[in-house]
Design a protein around this motif. Structure first.
Motif, mmCIF file in Angstrom:
data_model
loop_
_atom_site.group_PDB
_atom_site.id
_atom_site.type_symbol
_atom_site.label_atom_id
_atom_site.label_comp_id
_atom_site.label_asym_id
_atom_site.label_seq_id
_atom_site.Cartn_x
_atom_site.Cartn_y
_atom_site.Cartn_z
ATOM 1 N N SER A 186 21.217 77.740 -6.861
ATOM 2 C CA SER A 186 22.263 77.901 -5.858
ATOM 3 C C SER A 186 21.814 77.259 -4.547
ATOM 4 N N ALA A 187 22.766 76.683 -3.825
ATOM 5 C CA ALA A 187 22.426 75.978 -2.590
ATOM 6 C C ALA A 187 21.690 76.882 -1.608
ATOM 7 N N SER A 188 22.075 78.153 -1.541
ATOM 8 C CA SER A 188 21.420 79.068 -0.602
ATOM 9 C C SER A 188 20.024 79.475 -1.064
ATOM 10 N N HIS A 189 19.783 79.433 -2.362
ATOM 11 C CA HIS A 189 18.500 79.860 -2.928
ATOM 12 C C HIS A 189 17.507 78.713 -3.051
ATOM 13 N N LEU A 190 18.007 77.489 -3.098
ATOM 14 C CA LEU A 190 17.147 76.344 -3.393
ATOM 15 C C LEU A 190 16.009 76.150 -2.391
ATOM 16 N N PRO A 191 16.223 76.298 -1.067
ATOM 17 C CA PRO A 191 15.090 76.135 -0.149
ATOM 18 C C PRO A 191 13.936 77.098 -0.449
ATOM 19 N N ARG A 192 14.259 78.335 -0.772
ATOM 20 C CA ARG A 192 13.206 79.299 -1.107
ATOM 21 C C ARG A 192 12.548 78.930 -2.431
ATOM 22 N N ALA A 193 13.354 78.488 -3.395
ATOM 23 C CA ALA A 193 12.802 78.088 -4.684
ATOM 24 C C ALA A 193 11.848 76.898 -4.531
ATOM 25 N N MET A 194 12.217 75.939 -3.707
ATOM 26 C CA MET A 194 11.376 74.757 -3.521
ATOM 27 C C MET A 194 9.998 75.134 -2.988
ATOM 28 N N ILE A 195 9.935 76.130 -2.137
ATOM 29 C CA ILE A 195 8.638 76.571 -1.620
ATOM 30 C C ILE A 195 7.760 77.089 -2.754
ATOM 31 N N PHE A 196 8.335 77.868 -3.654
ATOM 32 C CA PHE A 196 7.552 78.373 -4.782
ATOM 33 C C PHE A 196 7.072 77.233 -5.680
ATOM 34 N N PHE A 197 7.917 76.230 -5.896
ATOM 35 C CA PHE A 197 7.504 75.115 -6.744
ATOM 36 C C PHE A 197 6.457 74.260 -6.035
ATOM 37 N N HIS A 198 6.602 74.058 -4.738
ATOM 38 C CA HIS A 198 5.568 73.328 -3.996
ATOM 39 C C HIS A 198 4.246 74.094 -4.025
ATOM 40 N N GLN A 199 4.331 75.414 -4.000
ATOM 41 C CA GLN A 199 3.117 76.230 -4.067
ATOM 42 C C GLN A 199 2.360 75.987 -5.372
ATOM 43 N N GLN A 200 3.094 75.624 -6.424
ATOM 44 C CA GLN A 200 2.470 75.315 -7.712
ATOM 45 C C GLN A 200 1.987 73.868 -7.788
ATOM 46 N N GLY A 201 2.123 73.128 -6.695
ATOM 47 C CA GLY A 201 1.704 71.729 -6.690
ATOM 48 C C GLY A 201 2.722 70.793 -7.311
ATOM 49 N N LEU A 202 3.974 71.248 -7.469
ATOM 50 C CA LEU A 202 5.032 70.444 -8.066
ATOM 51 C C LEU A 202 5.919 69.847 -6.974
ATOM 52 N N ALA A 203 6.615 68.772 -7.322
ATOM 53 C CA ALA A 203 7.482 68.104 -6.356
ATOM 54 C C ALA A 203 8.834 67.792 -6.992
ATOM 55 N N PRO A 204 9.635 68.816 -7.252
ATOM 56 C CA PRO A 204 10.925 68.581 -7.897
ATOM 57 C C PRO A 204 11.925 67.903 -6.969
ATOM 58 N N GLU A 205 12.919 67.265 -7.582
ATOM 59 C CA GLU A 205 14.052 66.726 -6.834
ATOM 60 C C GLU A 205 15.108 67.831 -6.748
ATOM 61 N N PRO A 206 15.490 68.255 -5.538
ATOM 62 C CA PRO A 206 16.415 69.385 -5.419
ATOM 63 C C PRO A 206 17.861 68.986 -5.689
ATOM 64 N N ALA A 207 18.559 69.816 -6.449
ATOM 65 C CA ALA A 207 19.970 69.588 -6.754
ATOM 66 C C ALA A 207 20.718 70.906 -6.580
ATOM 67 N N PRO A 208 21.364 71.110 -5.430
ATOM 68 C CA PRO A 208 22.035 72.384 -5.178
ATOM 69 C C PRO A 208 23.319 72.539 -5.982
ATOM 70 N N ALA A 209 23.620 73.783 -6.320
ATOM 71 C CA ALA A 209 24.876 74.145 -6.988
ATOM 72 C C ALA A 209 25.404 75.415 -6.330
ATOM 73 N N ASN A 210 26.582 75.839 -6.739
ATOM 74 C CA ASN A 210 27.132 77.126 -6.313
ATOM 75 C C ASN A 210 27.260 77.246 -4.801
ATOM 76 N N GLN A 211 27.668 76.157 -4.128
ATOM 77 C CA GLN A 211 27.953 76.256 -2.702
ATOM 78 C C GLN A 211 29.125 77.214 -2.499
ATOM 79 N N MET A 212 29.012 78.113 -1.536
ATOM 80 C CA MET A 212 30.016 79.158 -1.351
ATOM 81 C C MET A 212 30.675 79.132 0.027
ATOM 82 N N ALA A 213 29.929 78.777 1.070
ATOM 83 C CA ALA A 213 30.481 78.793 2.428
ATOM 84 C C ALA A 213 31.532 77.699 2.567
ATOM 85 N N ILE A 214 32.747 78.089 2.930
ATOM 86 C CA ILE A 214 33.883 77.172 2.944
ATOM 87 C C ILE A 214 34.031 76.538 4.323
ATOM 88 N N SER A 215 34.071 75.211 4.344
ATOM 89 C CA SER A 215 34.324 74.492 5.589
ATOM 90 C C SER A 215 35.681 73.804 5.578
#
Length: 257
Positions: A186-215
């Motif tokens: 989810s777009a709101s969760h991805l920044p936190r998830a990326m930190i956990f993956f970086h902590q493992q020494g990984l470098a994923p390409e982020p792809a957000p889904a489930n955007q909810m805030a309507i503009s």
């Protein structure tokens, strides 16, 4: 035990249970004590807080900053793995497969399938342990939905041991090592998830889904009438904010730990 306690305390700090507890405290003061003025003030604050968080302009203003870190993936997919993090689910074989993915899970899985269609040679990896008492894991539920949408089982991998994002990152590293991959959450969760993956020494390409805030534009009444939909947006903002606080308190900063 710690995992269950963390989930319980975090759940009670989300808007609906928190404000219900505040109003319950006010009712106790109003009915059983002489602290009538304090009870009225607390009840008013609880009611006003719940009202504000159920309005679209307030809820989406809270949620939007958490969702805008990365844009939706639009380019080609040139990796061998696409990782889809688990979310809410149940499993009833009498339902349509996609009906078993609740809350944030279905948009994550459909985004995974969309990106897999751009590169059908890739492997879709689904993560997540089974909920208590459910014989089907979060990962397997996502895999079955992807399979129902046309992804061959030979292009699906499930990691059904991790109970949270930190464990998911460790499991992905164990499964594929340092190979490049796309990470979907989810777009709101991805920044936190990326930190956990970086902590493992990984470098994923982020792809957000489930955007909810309507503009985009909404009808005027949709902005001024309280709705459980907007309260759910506030809930998501609170959930991720609490998750980031917990991550900050427990994050060691050392890869692989």
């Amino acid at each position: 035990m710690l995992f269950t306690l963390k989930k319980f305390i975090g759940g009670m700090l989300l808007p609906l249970p928190l404000f219900l507890c505040i109003m319950a405290a006010a009712l106790i003061l109003l009915w059983f004590t002489r602290w009538q003025k304090a009870g009225k003030v607390i009840m008013t604050m609880g009611w006003a807080g719940l009202l504000l968080l159920s309005l679209q302009p307030v809820a989406d203003r809270l949620l939007r900053p958490l969702e805008i870190t990365w844009p939706t993936w639009q380019g080609p997919v040139n990796v061998n793995y696409i990782v889809v993090l688990g979310g809410g689910y149940t499993w009833d074989p009498k339902w349509a497969p996609s009906s078993n993915l609740i809350n944030n899970s279905l948009p994550r899985v459909t985004e995974g399938v969309r990106l897999w269609l751009k590169n059908p040679q890739a492997t879709l990896i689904f993560t997540g342990a089974p909920a208590q008492g459910n014989p089907v894991s979060t990962a397997e539920a996502g895999a079955r939905v992807a399979e129902s949408l046309g992804v061959p089982r030979s292009h699906i991998m499930t990691l059904d041991q991790p109970k949270d994002t930190q464990e998911e990152a460790a499991a992905v590293k164990k499964a594929i090592g340092q190979q490049p991959f796309i990470l979907i959450s989810s777009a709101s969760h991805l920044p936190r998830a990326m930190i956990f993956f970086h902590q493992q020494g990984l470098a994923p390409e982020p792809a957000p889904a489930n955007q909810m805030a309507i503009s985009a534009d909404l009808n005027p009444w949709e902005k001024i009438i309280p709705s459980p939909l907007w309260l759910m947006h506030s809930d998501r903002a609170a959930y991720e904010s609490l998750g980031r606080i917990w991550q900050w308190l427990t994050f060691s900063g050392h890869p692989g730990q």
